[in-house]
Design a protein around this motif. Structure first.
Motif, PDB file in Angstrom:
ATOM      1  N   GLY A   5       0.708  -1.195  -0.243  1.00  0.00           N
ATOM      2  CA  GLY A   5      -0.004  -0.028  -0.040  1.00  0.00           C
ATOM      3  C   GLY A   5       0.849   1.092  -0.076  1.00  0.00           C
ATOM      4  O   GLY A   5       0.498   2.258  -0.470  1.00  0.00           O
ATOM      5  N   VAL A   6       1.728   1.144   0.762  1.00  0.00           N
ATOM      6  CA  VAL A   6       2.699   2.410   0.817  1.00  0.00           C
ATOM      7  C   VAL A   6       3.458   2.803  -0.738  1.00  0.00           C
ATOM      8  O   VAL A   6       3.542   3.714  -0.986  1.00  0.00           O
ATOM      9  CB  VAL A   6       3.800   2.250   1.829  1.00  0.00           C
ATOM     10  N   PHE A   7       3.884   1.590  -1.033  1.00  0.00           N
ATOM     11  CA  PHE A   7       4.510   1.618  -2.386  1.00  0.00           C
ATOM     12  C   PHE A   7       3.638   2.128  -3.539  1.00  0.00           C
ATOM     13  O   PHE A   7       4.000   3.091  -4.315  1.00  0.00           O
ATOM     14  CB  PHE A   7       5.226   0.362  -2.773  1.00  0.00           C
ATOM     15  N   LEU A   8       2.296   1.594  -3.523  1.00  0.00           N
ATOM     16  CA  LEU A   8       1.370   2.229  -4.405  1.00  0.00           C
ATOM     17  C   LEU A   8       1.147   3.593  -4.296  1.00  0.00           C
ATOM     18  O   LEU A   8       0.877   4.376  -5.164  1.00  0.00           O
ATOM     19  CB  LEU A   8       0.069   1.206  -4.521  1.00  0.00           C
ATOM     20  N   GLU A   9       0.969   4.101  -3.074  1.00  0.00           N
ATOM     21  CA  GLU A   9       0.682   5.156  -2.821  1.00  0.00           C
ATOM     22  C   GLU A   9       1.869   6.342  -3.137  1.00  0.00           C
ATOM     23  O   GLU A   9       1.737   7.316  -3.932  1.00  0.00           O
ATOM     24  CB  GLU A   9       0.535   5.709  -1.298  1.00  0.00           C
ATOM     25  N   ARG A  10       3.044   5.856  -2.882  1.00  0.00           N
ATOM     26  CA  ARG A  10       4.168   6.706  -3.344  1.00  0.00           C
ATOM     27  C   ARG A  10       4.266   6.674  -5.004  1.00  0.00           C
ATOM     28  O   ARG A  10       4.606   7.543  -5.317  1.00  0.00           O
ATOM     29  CB  ARG A  10       5.578   5.823  -2.939  1.00  0.00           C
ATOM     30  N   ASN A  12       1.732   6.505  -7.035  1.00  0.00           N
ATOM     31  CA  ASN A  12       0.507   7.496  -7.369  1.00  0.00           C
ATOM     32  C   ASN A  12       0.912   8.972  -7.149  1.00  0.00           C
ATOM     33  O   ASN A  12       0.514   9.884  -7.919  1.00  0.00           O
ATOM     34  CB  ASN A  12      -0.660   6.962  -6.451  1.00  0.00           C
ATOM     35  N   VAL A  13       1.523   9.322  -6.055  1.00  0.00           N
ATOM     36  CA  VAL A  13       2.032  10.763  -5.440  1.00  0.00           C
ATOM     37  C   VAL A  13       3.213  11.090  -6.314  1.00  0.00           C
ATOM     38  O   VAL A  13       3.212  12.266  -6.878  1.00  0.00           O
ATOM     39  CB  VAL A  13       2.115  10.946  -4.202  1.00  0.00           C
ATOM     40  N   VAL A  14       4.354  10.590  -6.473  1.00  0.00           N
ATOM     41  CA  VAL A  14       5.437  10.926  -7.020  1.00  0.00           C
ATOM     42  C   VAL A  14       5.895  10.346  -8.459  1.00  0.00           C
ATOM     43  O   VAL A  14       6.190  11.098  -9.366  1.00  0.00           O
ATOM     44  CB  VAL A  14       6.681  10.242  -6.288  1.00  0.00           C
ATOM     45  N   ILE A  15       5.660   8.889  -8.831  1.00  0.00           N
ATOM     46  CA  ILE A  15       6.021   8.581 -10.290  1.00  0.00           C
ATOM     47  C   ILE A  15       5.205   9.074 -11.275  1.00  0.00           C
ATOM     48  O   ILE A  15       5.612   9.463 -12.110  1.00  0.00           O
ATOM     49  CB  ILE A  15       6.475   7.131 -10.067  1.00  0.00           C
ATOM     50  N   LEU A  16       3.790   8.853 -11.085  1.00  0.00           N
ATOM     51  CA  LEU A  16       3.038   9.186 -12.162  1.00  0.00           C
ATOM     52  C   LEU A  16       3.040  10.823 -12.538  1.00  0.00           C
ATOM     53  O   LEU A  16       2.917  10.846 -13.946  1.00  0.00           O
ATOM     54  CB  LEU A  16       1.656   8.664 -11.733  1.00  0.00           C
ATOM     55  N   PRO A  17       3.062  11.676 -11.519  1.00  0.00           N
ATOM     56  CA  PRO A  17       3.095  12.930 -12.355  1.00  0.00           C
ATOM     57  C   PRO A  17       4.446  13.023 -12.669  1.00  0.00           C
ATOM     58  O   PRO A  17       4.452  14.024 -13.855  1.00  0.00           O
ATOM     59  CB  PRO A  17       3.146  13.832 -10.900  1.00  0.00           C
TER      60      PRO A  17
END
Length: 69
Positions: A5-10, A12-17
């Motif tokens: 969950g932490v990896f997916l949140e990270r 979503n917030v950092v890598i995708l933008p």
């Protein structure tokens, strides 16, 4: 499960933008300034959270109160 969950949140917030910037180089980048209604809503949500926390702390104290007071 928590690490996933932490990896997916990270991601979503950092890598995708960062990918968005590479995929759409023609998209104009600018600075964002929140408006007064947005700031008011955010402040009101924090104020409601603090109010409900204080209310629950008064109604359901975690420590015993002294009898003399």
């Amino acid at each position: 499960l928590v690490v996933l969950g932490v990896f997916l949140e990270r991601s979503n917030v950092v890598i995708l933008p960062q990918l968005h910037r590479r995929l759409f180089p023609f998209y104009p980048h600018g600075s964002y300034t929140p408006t007064l209604p947005e700031l008011s809503i955010a402040g009101g949500i924090y104020a409601l959270g603090a109010f409900f926390f204080a209310l629950c702390a008064k109604l359901f104290p975690l420590t015993e109160l002294e009898e003399g007071r």
